[in-house]
Design a protein around this motif. Structure first.
Motif, PDB file in Angstrom:
ATOM      1  N   TRP A   1      22.009 -42.415 -40.892  1.00 36.89           N
ATOM      2  CA  TRP A   1      21.058 -42.344 -39.791  1.00 36.89           C
ATOM      3  C   TRP A   1      20.942 -43.704 -39.117  1.00 36.89           C
ATOM      4  O   TRP A   1      20.915 -44.743 -39.768  1.00 36.89           O
ATOM      5  CB  TRP A   1      19.686 -41.908 -40.303  1.00 36.89           C
TER       6      TRP A   1
ATOM      7  N   LEU B   1      14.797 -28.831 -42.453  1.00 33.00           N
ATOM      8  CA  LEU B   1      13.547 -29.244 -43.081  1.00 33.00           C
ATOM      9  C   LEU B   1      12.494 -28.185 -42.801  1.00 33.00           C
ATOM     10  O   LEU B   1      12.095 -27.980 -41.657  1.00 33.00           O
ATOM     11  CB  LEU B   1      13.086 -30.592 -42.539  1.00 33.00           C
TER      12      LEU B   1
ATOM     13  N   PHE C   1      16.448 -36.038 -37.443  1.00 35.34           N
ATOM     14  CA  PHE C   1      16.882 -34.679 -37.754  1.00 35.34           C
ATOM     15  C   PHE C   1      18.372 -34.471 -37.496  1.00 35.34           C
ATOM     16  O   PHE C   1      18.995 -33.638 -38.146  1.00 35.34           O
ATOM     17  CB  PHE C   1      16.076 -33.660 -36.970  1.00 35.34           C
TER      18      PHE C   1
ATOM     19  N   HIS D   1      20.670 -36.329 -38.352  1.00 32.48           N
ATOM     20  CA  HIS D   1      21.426 -36.865 -39.486  1.00 32.48           C
ATOM     21  C   HIS D   1      20.971 -36.296 -40.829  1.00 32.48           C
ATOM     22  O   HIS D   1      21.375 -36.785 -41.879  1.00 32.48           O
ATOM     23  CB  HIS D   1      21.328 -38.396 -39.490  1.00 32.48           C
ATOM     24  N   THR D   2      20.123 -35.287 -40.790  1.00 32.62           N
ATOM     25  CA  THR D   2      19.630 -34.667 -42.004  1.00 32.62           C
ATOM     26  C   THR D   2      20.442 -33.414 -42.309  1.00 32.62           C
ATOM     27  O   THR D   2      20.606 -32.561 -41.439  1.00 32.62           O
ATOM     28  CB  THR D   2      18.131 -34.291 -41.862  1.00 32.62           C
TER      29      THR D   2
ATOM     30  N   TYR E   1      17.852 -32.907 -50.557  1.00 35.16           N
ATOM     31  CA  TYR E   1      17.600 -33.338 -49.178  1.00 35.16           C
ATOM     32  C   TYR E   1      18.418 -34.599 -48.941  1.00 35.16           C
ATOM     33  O   TYR E   1      18.300 -35.567 -49.691  1.00 35.16           O
ATOM     34  CB  TYR E   1      16.112 -33.615 -48.965  1.00 35.16           C
ATOM     35  N   THR E   2      19.260 -34.567 -47.904  1.00 33.87           N
ATOM     36  CA  THR E   2      20.203 -35.658 -47.683  1.00 33.87           C
ATOM     37  C   THR E   2      20.113 -36.165 -46.247  1.00 33.87           C
ATOM     38  O   THR E   2      20.082 -35.383 -45.300  1.00 33.87           O
ATOM     39  CB  THR E   2      21.646 -35.183 -47.964  1.00 33.87           C
ATOM     40  N   LEU E   3      20.103 -37.470 -46.115  1.00 28.69           N
ATOM     41  CA  LEU E   3      20.141 -38.155 -44.826  1.00 28.69           C
ATOM     42  C   LEU E   3      21.444 -38.938 -44.806  1.00 28.69           C
ATOM     43  O   LEU E   3      21.686 -39.772 -45.674  1.00 28.69           O
ATOM     44  CB  LEU E   3      18.944 -39.094 -44.699  1.00 28.69           C
TER      45      LEU E   3
ATOM     46  N   ASN F   1      19.206 -39.610 -50.463  1.00 29.90           N
ATOM     47  CA  ASN F   1      19.102 -38.251 -50.967  1.00 29.90           C
ATOM     48  C   ASN F   1      17.885 -38.154 -51.874  1.00 29.90           C
ATOM     49  O   ASN F   1      17.502 -39.114 -52.530  1.00 29.90           O
ATOM     50  CB  ASN F   1      20.384 -37.785 -51.669  1.00 29.90           C
TER      51      ASN F   1
END
Length: 175
Positions: A134, A119, A112, A114-115, A129-131, A56
């Motif tokens: 992934w 964006l 993308f 898993h985001t 902003y969080t992943l 994040n």
């Protein structure tokens, strides 16, 4: 008509063919410079025979005039190096257009998925902003992929100042 049915069945079999390789992430390092980052957390875990990255990022203010320098190199089992890509791009333009490099498209599509959130540019301050978990899904790649190691390096600059350095090392191994 039976020829078309036969071709359809063959193509379904090729697309659904099990992959005999897996992507393993061995090391992830993320460094940030300057005063733009309010919070940055990331983790790399190995779970159920798969590598997952979660992260994040919370920025203090909006990011404009971003430049992304990125390369990905691959070494096969004979230690022969192949550059998969090398780009210097404006990520805002990249986000708006489809990229020509097939590997970059597969990689980006996977990222993308898993985001959390969309964006868009400029990157917004005070937005998390969080992943989430992934990984690189082998089914997104061709049935044959050579075994070896890879390294991706990405430098992100804002207003000509280096802001982030990201390095990901991993390997393609037998499943």
């Amino acid at each position: 008509m039976s020829v078309y049915l036969w071709l359809l069945l063959i193509s379904i079999g090729v697309v659904s063919e099990e992959r005999h390789f897996k992507f393993i992430f061995d090391r992830l390092t993320v460094k940030h410079f300057g005063e733009i980052v309010e919070e940055l957390n990331y983790s790399l875990i190995q779970l159920n025979n798969r590598s997952y990255i979660s992260a994040n990022l919370l920025l203090k203010r909006d990011m404009y005039k971003i430049v992304l320098n990125t390369t990905m190199d691959f070494w096969n089992m004979d230690n022969k190096k192949t550059r998969l890509y090398r780009m210097r791009i404006d990520p805002c333009i990249f986000l708006e257009q489809i990229h020509k490099n097939r590997f970059v498209n597969m990689f980006t599509k996977s990222l993308f998925q898993h985001t959390a959130g969309q964006l868009t540019c400029p990157l917004k301050g005070k937005f998390n902003y969080t992943l989430n978990n992934w990984y690189m899904d082998e089914m997104d790649f061709p049935a044959f992929w050579p075994f070896g190691t890879f390294q991706a390096k990405t430098d992100i600059s804002m207003d000509t100042k280096k802001t982030f350095n990201i390095m990901l090392r991993g390997r393609v191994a037998k499943k």
